[in-house]
Design an enzyme around this catalytic site. Structure first.
Site, PDB file in Angstrom:
ATOM      1  CD  GLU A  87      41.420  44.073  44.225  1.00 36.66           C
ATOM      2  OE1 GLU A  87      42.047  44.197  43.680  1.00 36.66           O
ATOM      3  OE2 GLU A  87      42.116  44.080  45.535  1.00 36.66           O
ATOM      4  CD  GLU A 124      44.473  38.658  42.135  1.00 39.30           C
ATOM      5  OE1 GLU A 124      43.597  37.425  41.188  1.00 39.30           O
ATOM      6  OE2 GLU A 124      43.521  40.023  41.401  1.00 39.30           O
TER       7      GLU A 124
END
Ligand code: 1HE
Length: 264
Positions: A115, A135
Site C-alpha cells: 500500500e 489480509e
C-alpha cells in the site's frame, strides 16, 4: 532488538535534489508501527520542503512486511479506524503532494508495504521482490489505501485473488499486471530508483504538480469534466516562465531531444 522512542525508525538523506527516505526497522522486516507512520510523515514533510523528488526504500533484504501486527492484537475499534485514517493522510501526502516519489523494492512487499509503494508515483522492484496481500489469512482488511490504489493499479479481481488465497506474485508478474513500473537485477532497485527520481527532479515543478495532482483526479471524473480539467491544467502550466524558457530552449536546440528507448 526492537527500536523504540528516540531511535531512527526512518532514515533521511538528501542527495542533491533527491531525498532518500528509508524504512529502518530491518529486525521486524520494516513492519509499519504507529511510530513508523509518524517518522515517515516527518520525513515526507521535510522532503517536500527541501527536495525536488524523493525515494522511499527499506533497509535490509525486505522492503516492508506491512502493518505491525504486534500493535494490532488488542487495538480498540476506534483506534483501529483512526490508525487507518492516519495512514491515509500520510500516504496522501506522498501521492498528492508537491514532489514525485519513487519506491525501491526488494524482498517482501507485503500488505501495508505494498500500500505504501502504491502511494508512490513510480515503483522499481529488483528480482528478489515478491508481493503478497495476506489480509484474509490474518483476519483483517487493507487499511492503508490499498483498496483504492492497488485495485486501480492491478484491478480489483487480481487484488481480491491475492487477498483471498494468499497468493504471492513475483516482480516480473507484477510488472506485467501493472503494479510496478520497472524490474532490475537483484540489488539494483535503489540505484535505479534514484536515477529515475533525479530525472523527475529535472522537470518543471508545475508539470510535476499537475501530474501528481490533476492526473489521478481526472481518472475519477467523467470524460467531459476530465477534458475540461485537462485544458485548465494545460493552460496553467504553459503560461509559467519555466515553460516558456523550456519551450524556447528546445526551439533554439539547447534542450535534449526525445530519445528512442534503449531497452528492447
Ligand atoms: C513482524 C511482521 C509484521 C515480521 N508485524 N512483526 N503482514 C504480514 O502478514 C507479513 C508477516 N511477515 C512475514 O510473513 C515474514 O516476516 C516475511 C515474509 C515478511 C519475512 O520473513 P523472514 O523469515 O525474513 O522474517 P521473520 O523471521 O518472519 O520475521 C522477523 C521478525 O519480524 C519476527 O520477529 P521476532 O521477534 O520473532 O524476531 C517477526 O515476528 C517480525 N515481523 N513481519 C510485526 N508485519 C493498514 S492495513 C495493512 C494490512 C497489512 O499490512 S496485512 C499484512 C501483515
Amino acid at each position: 532488538m526492537d527500536r523504540t522512542a528516540g531511535e531512527n525508525l526512518v532514515t533521511y538523506e538528501l542527495r542533491g535534489a533527491v531525498a532518500v527516505i528509508g524504512l529502518n526497522r530491518p529486525e521486524k522486516r520494516n513492519a509499519i508501527s504507529d511510530r513508523v507512520v509518524e517518522a515517515l510523515a516527518r520525513a515526507v514533510e521535510r522532503a517536500s520542503a527541501e527536495a525536488r523528488a524523493g525515494v522511499i526504500m527499506g533497509t535490509g533484504p525486505h522492503f516492508c512486511a506491512g502493518l505491525d501486527l504486534g500493535e494490532h492484537v488488542e487495538k480498540p475499534l476506534i483506534d483501529a479506524i483512526a490508525g487507518s485514517r492516519r495512514w491515509h493522510r500520510v500516504f496522501d501526502m506522498i501521492e498528492r503532494g508537491t514532489i514525485p516519489f519513487v519506491s525501491a523494492l526488494q524482498g517482501a512487499v507485503v500488505g501495508g508495504g505494498f500500500e505504501l509503494a502504491a502511494s508512490t508515483h513510480i515503483r522499481v522492484a529488483d528480482a528478489s521482490a515478491f508481493f503478497g496481500m495476506p489480509e484474509g489469512q490474518r483476519g483483517i482488511f487493507v487499511g492503508g489505501g490499498g483498496s483504492v490504489r492497488i485495485a486501480r493499479l492491478i484491478g480489483a479481481a487480481r487484488m481480491g485473488d491475492m487477498m483471498l488465497t494468499g497468493r504471492t506474485v513475483t516482480a516480473e508478474k507484477m510488472e506485467a499486471w501493472g503494479g510496478i513500473n520497472y524490474v532490475t537485477p537483484e540489488g539494483q532497485s535503489l540505484e535505479k530508483a534514484i536515477e529515475l527520481a533525479e530525472a523527475t527532479a529535472g522537470n518543471a515543478q508545475m508539470s510535476n504538480y499537475a501530474i501528481l495532482n490533476a492526473l489521478p483526479r481526472i481518472q475519477d471524473m467523467s470524460s467531459e469534466d476530465g477534458l475540461f480539467m485537462e485544458s485548465i491544467m494545460s493552460a496553467l502550466t504553459s503560461v509559467t516562465p519555466e515553460a516558456e524558457e523550456r519551450l524556447r530552449a528546445f526551439l533554439e536546440k539547447r534542450a535534449k531531444k526525445v530519445m528512442a528507448p534503449r531497452d528492447v
